[in-house]
Write a protein that holds these residues in place. Structure first.
Motif, PDB file in Angstrom:
ATOM      1  N   LYS A   1       0.827  -1.205   0.000  1.00  0.00           N
ATOM      2  CA  LYS A   1       0.000   0.000   0.000  1.00  0.00           C
ATOM      3  C   LYS A   1       0.866   1.262   0.000  1.00  0.00           C
ATOM      4  O   LYS A   1       0.526   2.270   0.624  1.00  0.00           O
ATOM      5  CB  LYS A   1      -0.962   0.013   1.192  1.00  0.00           C
ATOM      6  N   ALA A   2       1.986   1.182  -0.671  1.00  0.00           N
ATOM      7  CA  ALA A   2       2.898   2.316  -0.830  1.00  0.00           C
ATOM      8  C   ALA A   2       3.444   2.824   0.487  1.00  0.00           C
ATOM      9  O   ALA A   2       3.795   3.983   0.620  1.00  0.00           O
ATOM     10  CB  ALA A   2       2.209   3.451  -1.597  1.00  0.00           C
ATOM     11  N   ILE A   3       3.489   1.957   1.499  1.00  0.00           N
ATOM     12  CA  ILE A   3       4.056   2.344   2.789  1.00  0.00           C
ATOM     13  C   ILE A   3       5.286   1.464   3.017  1.00  0.00           C
ATOM     14  O   ILE A   3       5.180   0.271   3.269  1.00  0.00           O
ATOM     15  CB  ILE A   3       3.042   2.147   3.934  1.00  0.00           C
ATOM     16  N   THR A   4       6.445   2.052   2.941  1.00  0.00           N
ATOM     17  CA  THR A   4       7.676   1.287   3.115  1.00  0.00           C
ATOM     18  C   THR A   4       8.775   2.215   3.582  1.00  0.00           C
ATOM     19  O   THR A   4       8.558   3.419   3.768  1.00  0.00           O
ATOM     20  CB  THR A   4       8.074   0.582   1.804  1.00  0.00           C
ATOM     21  N   ASP A   5       9.937   1.672   3.772  1.00  0.00           N
ATOM     22  CA  ASP A   5      11.061   2.437   4.297  1.00  0.00           C
ATOM     23  C   ASP A   5      11.527   3.484   3.283  1.00  0.00           C
ATOM     24  O   ASP A   5      11.790   3.145   2.121  1.00  0.00           O
ATOM     25  CB  ASP A   5      12.208   1.471   4.618  1.00  0.00           C
ATOM     26  N   PRO A   6      11.672   4.754   3.704  1.00  0.00           N
ATOM     27  CA  PRO A   6      12.117   5.800   2.767  1.00  0.00           C
ATOM     28  C   PRO A   6      13.478   5.500   2.159  1.00  0.00           C
ATOM     29  O   PRO A   6      13.720   5.823   0.993  1.00  0.00           O
ATOM     30  CB  PRO A   6      12.157   7.061   3.635  1.00  0.00           C
ATOM     31  N   LEU A   7      14.381   4.900   2.935  1.00  0.00           N
ATOM     32  CA  LEU A   7      15.696   4.581   2.404  1.00  0.00           C
ATOM     33  C   LEU A   7      15.610   3.530   1.307  1.00  0.00           C
ATOM     34  O   LEU A   7      16.310   3.599   0.295  1.00  0.00           O
ATOM     35  CB  LEU A   7      16.611   4.100   3.538  1.00  0.00           C
TER      36      LEU A   7
END
Length: 748
Positions: free
Chosen positions: A187-193
């Motif tokens: 759902k497009a929620i993941t670690d920014p790095l």
């Protein structure tokens, strides 16, 4: 407000009702609906092709439409009965990959096309399409439906989504699809790095941008340096739409294509693609390609990097593959027999068909017959599509030992699909072998005389062009249709997120060509503009005969010359047969009805160019920083008619908007004056002129600027295969140069 505006418009057409702000198929007739309504209905049929349709009206029509009860609504009853018989025997299951070179699958697709084509009116056509959309294989439906839209009279003016938006899998690298699925699952929620590492951005408008450049390029040969050209989505769309306009199996007179210069157009299109490909190779100091040789190992491998929706990967062809082996010897013998017959027909001037009909191949206009023999079927009765298609024979011989263990499962190679075949380097060698038969035919014709080349009283005084500048720009490709909708999204009839792949592609600034012509009288003329090489890859000056097959015809048009001096100014944006960027489907749907409630008019030239037009941004090859030296050639000739087969009808080509190059206003052979060998003693006349041009290249960060920046002391990193990123440009020190020279000497 939007609902009320839509209701006011659609009230005129009793065929539709409004639901959720979109056009919906009702129970009334759809015969007299406008173009925009037809477009929306076509887009709905092609949306999310990998799943059952999300639209209730399409499902309702598909459920209620019974072929046996509506058999009188088709122009040919036997077409409906034949389709029903084949369908009961079993069609390609939904979920499998539809392959363009598989004979069984193509037979089913052709019968599907015929069912759509012979529907009496648009109402029957669209309801039949709904019926098929929910019952047959998605890829087969897209193929047959697209072809029917191209050839039905009541679909003229209808724009449909580009194939790379309908089925992105054939146009997008597998790692992009994988990242899109990763974002879909999380759902497009993941670690920014991690997102930064993968080159993924998510905007506040639920837009997921996946950077195509953030990847490691896998290469098998130096030909992968040209992947930005051979894998270009618009170039591959152009070739796919060329097939849609002139399918090799559409040989019956009922379709009207036999009244067009279909064979010559397709042959010349392939020859021009080869010439354009050679210009791109020249930009990289790569020499010409050689035609495919069956008895030699194929040194060049290819890694498609394409993953199909089934999860299967397109097969990789290794370097140094033996083309002929014990498992395809039968195909090799078949190809040898066909090629021998064709070559003998060219040399002897006659071709005898199985029914005893003898076709003459001696005159210039007979080239149309030869081209149809090479790239399609000739003289067959009915339209059962039982033709010897030499291109498919070659592709089958090049399938490099793939086996199918289940009758409906076929894992295609890149060569098997019209949407991917340009990506494979061996395709260009294969087409060179086929087009060489046309070259042999033209070689046996007499050279053009001075009278055929000259235009008395007309002289070209000067040719001037703007500065020709190429660059690599960015483009966002909508790949949302590659994603599967979940239950909630199915109810909402759209994806929660929009997924786009940000790619790098070749482009150039628009330019103008100015030609000063002096004429002794007012007369209609045909102007042809070519670009081609001046030097070969070794730096040797090319003669006219050496480069005649490398000349790319970028424009041809009618012009009325006045007495005295004429200044012809031609913009690259208005060149004949050229198309700009296709409108994204989502934007097209949003603009279907404007805020004032009035239907948006379609520009007359847009829709047919959008079907078959060469990409404007690929007119010029990738230049050099200091300028790639090419030549422009312009020739002005009188309008000539009556030089083609009696069966050819210019009116049919104009009505169908199939005016490729000069076929609708001039009957000189396509490629004139470079299609035949040149007699240097009288070739150059006053009505033609060569002009040296330079094609420059800019870096990506300069793509929106025309400023000249000194990059003379900059070179590309030797291991770079991504091209033209400014951050990959380095300034070499004396120490670096010495180290590189020493390393090179060690390798030698």
């Amino acid at each position: 407000m939007r609902i009320l505006a839509l209701a006011a418009i659609i009230a005129v057409a009793s065929a539709t009702v409004i639901k959720d702000g979109s056009f919906v198929i009702g129970k009334d007739t759809l015969v007299n609906v406008d173009i925009k309504t037809k477009e929306v209905l076509c887009m709905k049929l092609l949306n999310y092709i990998l799943q059952p349709t999300v639209y209730d009206d399409i499902r309702d029509v598909a459920r209620d439409w019974v072929l046996e009860e509506n058999i009188d609504k088709y122009l040919k009853v036997d077409v409906v009965r034949r389709f029903i018989e084949m369908y009961k025997m079993g069609f390609l299951p939904r979920g499998e990959v539809f392959v363009h070179t598989d004979e069984k699958q193509m037979d089913q697709a052709i019968q599907t096309f015929r069912l759509l084509y012979f529907a009496k009116d648009f109402d029957t056509f669209i309801r039949t399409a709904c019926f098929l959309r929910e019952r047959i294989n998605g890829g087969m439906f897209v193929y047959a439906f697209t072809c029917a839209v191209f050839h039905r009279e009541d679909c003229r003016g209808v724009s449909i989504p580009a194939p790379y938006e309908i089925y992105p899998y054939f146009f997008v690298d597998s790692h992009i699809i994988n990242k899109a699925f990763m974002m879909k699952m999380t759902k497009a929620i993941t670690d920014p790095l991690v997102m930064d590492y993968y080159g993924i951005k998510v905007t506040d408008k639920n837009l997921v941008i996946i950077d195509w450049r953030k990847s490691v390029r896998h290469v098998l040969s130096k030909n992968d340096r040209l992947s930005y050209f051979t894998e270009d989505i618009d170039l591959n769309t152009y070739y796919y739409y060329l097939h849609m306009n002139y399918p090799y199996w559409m040989t019956d007179d009922v379709y009207g294509l036999n009244k067009e210069r279909r064979g010559e157009i397709v042959m010349y299109a392939n020859q021009q693609l080869l010439a354009r490909y050679r210009l791109e190779r020249l930009a990289h100091n790569m020499c010409d390609i050689k035609m495919i040789m069956w008895n030699e190992p194929l040194k060049t491998g290819y890694w498609p990097k394409i993953r199909l929706h089934t999860g299967d990967e397109m097969p990789v062809r290794s370097n140094y593959v033996e083309l002929v082996h014990k498992d395809n010897l039968k195909e090799k013998l078949y190809v040898d027999d066909v090629e021998r017959l064709i070559r003998m027909a060219i040399v002897t001037g006659k071709y005898e068909m199985r029914d005893g009909t003898v076709l003459n191949l001696r005159k210039s206009e007979d080239f149309e017959i030869l081209a149809r023999i090479l790239l399609g079927g000739v003289g067959l009765k009915n339209d059962d599509a039982k033709v010897i298609h030499i291109v498919n024979l070659f592709k089958r011989l090049l399938s490099y030992s793939n086996y199918n263990f289940e009758k409906n499962t076929y894992i295609p190679t890149a060569l098997d699909m019209y949407t991917t075949c340009l990506r494979d380097p061996v395709f260009w060698r294969m087409m060179k072998r086929i087009t060489d038969y046309g070259v042999l035919f033209k070689k046996l014709l007499p050279k053009y005389t001075r009278d055929e080349l000259d235009f008395p009283g007309v002289k070209i005084d000067r040719i001037v062009t703007d500065k020709l500048v190429t660059f690599m720009d960015e483009y966002d490709l909508d790949i949302t249709n590659a994603m599967y909708l979940d239950k909630t999204e199915m109810q909402k009839k759209k994806s929660d997120m929009v997924y786009v792949a940000r790619m790098r592609r070749l482009n150039h600034h628009s330019f103008k060509v100015t030609v000063d012509v002096t004429s002794e009288k007012a007369v209609d003329a045909v102007v042809r503009i070519f670009i081609g090489p001046k030097w070969d890859c070794m730096g040797r000056l090319l003669s006219y005969n050496d480069k005649r097959l490398d000349m790319v015809e970028i424009d041809s048009f009618l012009y009325k010359l006045d007495t005295g001096k004429n200044t012809i100014v031609r913009s690259s944006m208005e060149m004949h047969g050229i198309i700009g960027d296709r409108m994204m489907t989502r934007r097209m749907v949003d603009n279907t009805v404007d805020t004032t409630g009035s239907m948006e008019r379609i520009v007359d030239s847009f829709w047919y160019k959008s079907r078959l037009g060469f990409p404007h941004r690929l007119l010029l090859p990738l230049g050099h920083r200091d300028g790639l030296e090419l030549q422009m050639f312009v020739i002005v000739t009188p309008v000539r008619t009556g030089l083609v087969l009696p069966s050819i009808d210019m009116g049919v080509m104009k009505d169908r908007r199939a005016c490729r190059w000069s076929v609708c206003f001039d009957t000189m052979p396509l490629g004139f004056p470079f299609d035949r060998e040149i007699d240097m003693s009288h070739f150059v006349t006053n009505n033609m002129k060569f002009h040296d041009i330079l094609v420059f290249r800019k870096d990506l960060d300069m793509s929106n600027s025309v400023k000249d920046i000194d990059t003379s002391d900059m070179v590309m990193m030797r291991d770079d295969l991504t091209y033209l990123d400014r951050d990959l440009l380095v300034r070499w020190s004396y120490k670096d140069v010495m180290m590189m020279s020493g390393d090179k000497m060690m390798r030698l």
